[in-house]
Scaffold this motif. Structure first.
Motif, PDB file in Angstrom:
ATOM      1  N   LEU A 217      20.636  15.425   0.992  1.00 29.70           N
ATOM      2  CA  LEU A 217      21.701  14.947   0.109  1.00 29.70           C
ATOM      3  C   LEU A 217      22.704  16.054  -0.147  1.00 29.70           C
ATOM      4  CD1 LEU A 217      19.464  13.147  -2.551  1.00 29.70           C
ATOM      5  CD2 LEU A 217      20.230  12.312  -0.323  1.00 29.70           C
ATOM      6  N   HIS A 218      23.940  15.641  -0.422  1.00 28.22           N
ATOM      7  CA  HIS A 218      25.035  16.573  -0.658  1.00 28.22           C
ATOM      8  C   HIS A 218      25.593  16.306  -2.053  1.00 28.22           C
ATOM      9  CE1 HIS A 218      27.659  19.582   0.894  1.00 28.22           C
ATOM     10  NE2 HIS A 218      28.750  18.844   0.936  1.00 28.22           N
ATOM     11  N   PHE A 219      25.505  17.296  -2.928  1.00 27.16           N
ATOM     12  CA  PHE A 219      26.043  17.187  -4.288  1.00 27.16           C
ATOM     13  C   PHE A 219      27.141  18.234  -4.444  1.00 27.16           C
ATOM     14  CE2 PHE A 219      21.629  15.750  -4.727  1.00 27.16           C
ATOM     15  CZ  PHE A 219      21.743  14.609  -5.499  1.00 27.16           C
ATOM     16  N   GLY A 220      28.376  17.864  -4.172  1.00 26.25           N
ATOM     17  CA  GLY A 220      29.459  18.835  -4.296  1.00 26.25           C
ATOM     18  C   GLY A 220      29.242  20.001  -3.352  1.00 26.25           C
ATOM     19  N   ALA A 221      29.093  21.212  -3.922  1.00 22.98           N
ATOM     20  CA  ALA A 221      28.903  22.403  -3.086  1.00 22.98           C
ATOM     21  C   ALA A 221      27.429  22.636  -2.741  1.00 22.98           C
ATOM     22  CB  ALA A 221      29.454  23.629  -3.815  1.00 22.98           C
ATOM     23  N   TYR A 222      26.544  21.778  -3.233  1.00 20.81           N
ATOM     24  CA  TYR A 222      25.110  22.013  -3.072  1.00 20.81           C
ATOM     25  C   TYR A 222      24.468  20.943  -2.196  1.00 20.81           C
ATOM     26  CZ  TYR A 222      25.562  25.396  -6.838  1.00 20.81           C
ATOM     27  OH  TYR A 222      25.942  26.472  -7.589  1.00 20.81           O
ATOM     28  N   ASP A 223      23.350  21.330  -1.602  1.00 15.38           N
ATOM     29  CA  ASP A 223      22.544  20.402  -0.817  1.00 15.38           C
ATOM     30  C   ASP A 223      21.158  20.310  -1.434  1.00 15.38           C
ATOM     31  OD1 ASP A 223      24.366  19.986   1.565  1.00 15.38           O
ATOM     32  OD2 ASP A 223      24.177  22.177   1.554  1.00 15.38           O
ATOM     33  N   ALA A 224      20.537  19.154  -1.277  1.00 14.44           N
ATOM     34  CA  ALA A 224      19.150  18.999  -1.714  1.00 14.44           C
ATOM     35  C   ALA A 224      18.365  18.354  -0.582  1.00 14.44           C
ATOM     36  CB  ALA A 224      19.068  18.156  -2.972  1.00 14.44           C
ATOM     37  N   LEU A 225      17.231  18.945  -0.266  1.00 18.05           N
ATOM     38  CA  LEU A 225      16.297  18.361   0.690  1.00 18.05           C
ATOM     39  C   LEU A 225      15.158  17.740  -0.101  1.00 18.05           C
ATOM     40  CD1 LEU A 225      15.358  18.049   3.730  1.00 18.05           C
ATOM     41  CD2 LEU A 225      13.876  20.026   3.254  1.00 18.05           C
ATOM     42  N   ILE A 226      15.089  16.414  -0.056  1.00 16.66           N
ATOM     43  CA  ILE A 226      13.951  15.704  -0.631  1.00 16.66           C
ATOM     44  C   ILE A 226      12.926  15.517   0.477  1.00 16.66           C
ATOM     45  CG2 ILE A 226      13.223  13.448  -1.508  1.00 16.66           C
ATOM     46  CD1 ILE A 226      15.882  13.258  -2.988  1.00 16.66           C
ATOM     47  N   ARG A 316      17.443   4.190  -9.060  1.00 19.05           N
ATOM     48  CA  ARG A 316      17.809   5.324  -9.918  1.00 19.05           C
ATOM     49  C   ARG A 316      19.015   6.031  -9.321  1.00 19.05           C
ATOM     50  NH1 ARG A 316      11.632   7.829 -10.348  1.00 19.05           N
ATOM     51  NH2 ARG A 316      10.732   5.921 -11.238  1.00 19.05           N
ATOM     52  N   VAL A 317      19.865   6.534 -10.170  1.00 20.89           N
ATOM     53  CA  VAL A 317      21.022   7.304  -9.731  1.00 20.89           C
ATOM     54  C   VAL A 317      20.739   8.779  -9.986  1.00 20.89           C
ATOM     55  CG1 VAL A 317      23.483   7.711 -10.042  1.00 20.89           C
ATOM     56  CG2 VAL A 317      22.579   5.377 -10.120  1.00 20.89           C
ATOM     57  N   LEU A 318      20.904   9.606  -8.947  1.00 25.60           N
ATOM     58  CA  LEU A 318      20.567  11.028  -9.022  1.00 25.60           C
ATOM     59  C   LEU A 318      21.809  11.875  -9.252  1.00 25.60           C
ATOM     60  CD1 LEU A 318      18.094  11.364  -6.004  1.00 25.60           C
ATOM     61  CD2 LEU A 318      17.629  10.537  -8.323  1.00 25.60           C
ATOM     62  N   SER A 319      21.653  12.920 -10.045  1.00 23.36           N
ATOM     63  CA  SER A 319      22.689  13.946 -10.172  1.00 23.36           C
ATOM     64  C   SER A 319      22.004  15.299 -10.163  1.00 23.36           C
ATOM     65  CB  SER A 319      23.503  13.745 -11.459  1.00 23.36           C
ATOM     66  OG  SER A 319      22.649  13.756 -12.592  1.00 23.36           O
ATOM     67  N   LEU A 320      22.746  16.327  -9.736  1.00 24.51           N
ATOM     68  CA  LEU A 320      22.180  17.673  -9.633  1.00 24.51           C
ATOM     69  C   LEU A 320      22.883  18.574 -10.636  1.00 24.51           C
ATOM     70  CD1 LEU A 320      20.260  19.534  -7.894  1.00 24.51           C
ATOM     71  CD2 LEU A 320      22.315  20.146  -6.612  1.00 24.51           C
ATOM     72  N   ARG A 321      22.084  19.188 -11.515  1.00 25.88           N
ATOM     73  CA  ARG A 321      22.646  20.114 -12.498  1.00 25.88           C
ATOM     74  C   ARG A 321      21.800  21.379 -12.515  1.00 25.88           C
ATOM     75  NH1 ARG A 321      22.609  16.397 -17.732  1.00 25.88           N
ATOM     76  NH2 ARG A 321      22.610  14.477 -16.529  1.00 25.88           N
ATOM     77  N   GLN A 322      22.434  22.494 -12.260  1.00 23.16           N
ATOM     78  CA  GLN A 322      21.760  23.804 -12.275  1.00 23.16           C
ATOM     79  C   GLN A 322      20.467  23.787 -11.459  1.00 23.16           C
ATOM     80  OE1 GLN A 322      21.693  24.179 -16.594  1.00 23.16           O
ATOM     81  NE2 GLN A 322      23.279  25.758 -16.476  1.00 23.16           N
ATOM     82  N   GLY A 323      20.569  23.220 -10.269  1.00 24.56           N
ATOM     83  CA  GLY A 323      19.434  23.225  -9.349  1.00 24.56           C
ATOM     84  C   GLY A 323      18.355  22.214  -9.652  1.00 24.56           C
ATOM     85  N   HIS A 324      18.606  21.327 -10.634  1.00 22.55           N
ATOM     86  CA  HIS A 324      17.590  20.348 -11.030  1.00 22.55           C
ATOM     87  C   HIS A 324      18.165  18.939 -10.878  1.00 22.55           C
ATOM     88  CE1 HIS A 324      13.967  18.981 -13.153  1.00 22.55           C
ATOM     89  NE2 HIS A 324      14.758  18.107 -13.754  1.00 22.55           N
ATOM     90  N   ILE A 325      17.390  18.043 -10.284  1.00 29.48           N
ATOM     91  CA  ILE A 325      17.827  16.656 -10.121  1.00 29.48           C
ATOM     92  C   ILE A 325      17.454  15.841 -11.356  1.00 29.48           C
ATOM     93  CG2 ILE A 325      17.352  14.510  -8.867  1.00 29.48           C
ATOM     94  CD1 ILE A 325      17.397  16.065  -6.285  1.00 29.48           C
ATOM     95  N   TYR A 326      18.452  15.179 -11.898  1.00 29.02           N
ATOM     96  CA  TYR A 326      18.262  14.224 -12.987  1.00 29.02           C
ATOM     97  C   TYR A 326      18.271  12.818 -12.401  1.00 29.02           C
ATOM     98  CZ  TYR A 326      19.163  17.781 -16.590  1.00 29.02           C
ATOM     99  OH  TYR A 326      19.085  18.882 -17.415  1.00 29.02           O
TER     100      TYR A 326
END
Length: 483
Positions: A217-226, A316-326
């Motif tokens: 996933l791509h959140f702005g400038a960050y990526d998350a691998l689930i 669920r809708v995911l958001s990334l804040r300070q390295g943590h997924i809400y």
């Protein structure tokens, strides 16, 4: 290879709706018969979300893996589920395993793992398919015919993503070493076909023996691998299920194949029954669906004796804040609320509160703790209980379902920072319970199987008067299925 008669199976599904057993959920996707698991093929086309998921229509065992399919415009009204993809040839004769979906020129396509075993040797092939007017998937080209060198036959669950105008996919894998090691590979689409770029590098080291169901996933400038690692040891406050579903967040470099400056591995859900999530993006939202169930724990699910097993989570809708997924429930679910019967809660300086819940309930609660240090919220089904208890001194939330007679029991503990106010959003279906803590900072999903067919009570207790308890309880409507 079993014979799958789509017309006959679809007719049997249609005859099974509406679902009537008292353990069948009202606002969670389920089937009238068979075993469902991983959500698959999530995409959006022509005003509708398409949801596929693993399904064995022939029994409650993890075999005969097919894909079922539903459509929805609003996550409340659904088409009747139908058989969409099933084993039919030498490539997928032992199962249509998990994969993703995408839309191109208005057509819905899937990309999945074919499973074939010959003389005990597994050949996993990655294949494209296209959804047809009758709801079936027409199988297309084999994009990757087998696992690459250095990777065992445990090579599955492709997930497509785009970068810099190019198409890639991540795929779950097991490195073929003396001690098998879980990993994720990245493939790039080229004019010559799909090219294996190699393993995604992380700082996790040897982190379980297999990684399933990757999502990038791509959140702005960050990526998350689930991903879902298998083979991790349980710890005091996490990794307490037999298998995990979680993520790392950082910055993906496709040049070095490195997830740079990534966070520690964090779980997406701290409940007993959550695995194999899939996320898709639409109109700026990352929408997740997960499987409410757990592999290799089938004896914990007593509906098996009734001929069906498992549910999907709410979207669920995911958001990334300070390295943590809400994780927050999708806003569309508010349409399930029945306002006429809603109960407002507004209490000051009370230690105890009891409220009768509905047949299906959403509870939105803010507990201002005051001097209270220990707080419990109990779902009581007569004498049976599932208890959420919070200890401010240790900042630990404990979920205890040892008070239930049927199904899985046990305890789960996780860290949760609460300053003055404990916020909880709770969805209580007939067996599915989903709890969102601190506005989605942490989530816990679980299935409970009450012995008696009674509506639960919500009991709140604290060791000192709570400064206030405010919130609302809604009766929730059922999902609507149209023929």
């Amino acid at each position: 290879m079993e014979h799958f008669d789509k017309k006959a199976i679809d007719a049997r599904v249609a005859a099974g709706f509406p679902l009537t057993d008292r353990w069948h959920n009202r606002f969670h996707l389920e089937m009238p018969f068979g075993l469902i698991n991983d959500p698959n093929g999530l995409t959006y086309a022509d005003g509708e979300y398409h949801i596929f998921y693993q399904w064995n229509p022939l029994g409650c065992e993890h075999k005969n893996k097919c894909w079922a399919h539903v459509r929805t415009r609003d996550f409340v009204h659904y088409s009747l589920p139908e058989l969409s993809l099933w084993p039919s040839d030498e490539h997928d004769k032992d199962g249509c395993y998990s994969g993703c979906g995408f839309t191109e020129k208005g057509r819905v396509h899937v990309f999945y793992t074919c499973n074939a075993k010959n003389d005990g040797i597994r050949t996993p092939a990655q294949r494209f398919g296209t959804l047809q007017e009758d709801g079936s998937v027409e199988k297309g080209v084999i994009a990757v015919p087998d696992s690459p060198a250095g990777i065992t036959g445990h090579f599955r669950d492709p997930y497509l993503f785009h970068r810099h105008g190019k198409r890639y996919f991540v795929i779950g894998a097991q490195a073929d070493e003396q001690e098998p090691r879980g990993t994720v590979l990245i493939y790039e689409e080229t004019k010559e076909g799909w090219k294996n770029l190699g393993e995604l590098k992380t700082r996790l080291g040897h982190f379980g023996y297999m990684w399933e169901c990757p999502n990038l996933l791509h959140f702005g400038a960050y990526d998350a691998l689930i991903f879902c690692p298998q083979g991790l040891e349980a710890r005091e406050f996490d990794r307490q299920n037999i298998y995990q579903a979680g993520y790392i967040a950082g910055h993906l470099s496709l040049d070095s194949l490195d997830m740079m400056q990534h966070s520690k591995f964090q779980e997406l859900d701290h409940g007993f029954d959550f695995y194999a999530p899939q996320v898709f993006q639409h109109e700026g939202r990352h929408i997740l669906l997960g499987w409410m169930g757990m592999p290799d724990k089938d004896d914990e699910y007593p509906t098996r004796e009734k001929g069906w097993m498992f549910s999907l989570t709410l979207p669920r809708v995911l958001s990334l804040r300070q390295g943590h997924i809400y994780s927050r429930p999708a806003r569309e679910l508010k349409a399930l609320r029945i306002e006429e019967t809603a109960i407002d809660i507004d209490m000051d300086m009370e230690q105890n509160l009891t409220e009768q819940l509905f047949d299906g309930t959403e509870a939105l609660l803010d507990l201002t703790l005051g001097k209270a240090q220990h707080i419990s919220l109990t779902l009581a089904y007569g004498l049976e209980t599932t208890v959420f208890s919070y200890d401010r001194t240790t900042q630990v939330m404990t979920i205890d379902r040892t008070g239930m007679k049927h199904g899985g029991r046990g305890v789960r503990r996780f860290k949760l920072f609460v300053d003055r106010m404990l916020s909880l959003q709770l969805f209580v279906d007939r067996t599915a319970v989903e709890a969102f803590f601190q506005h989605g900072e942490e989530v816990a999903s679980m299935l409970v199987f009450p012995e008696k067919n009674i509506r639960p009570e919500l009991r709140i207790h604290a060791d000192a008067p709570l400064e206030s308890v405010t919130g609302r309880l809604w009766e929730l409507d059922s999902f609507h299925f149209t023929r």
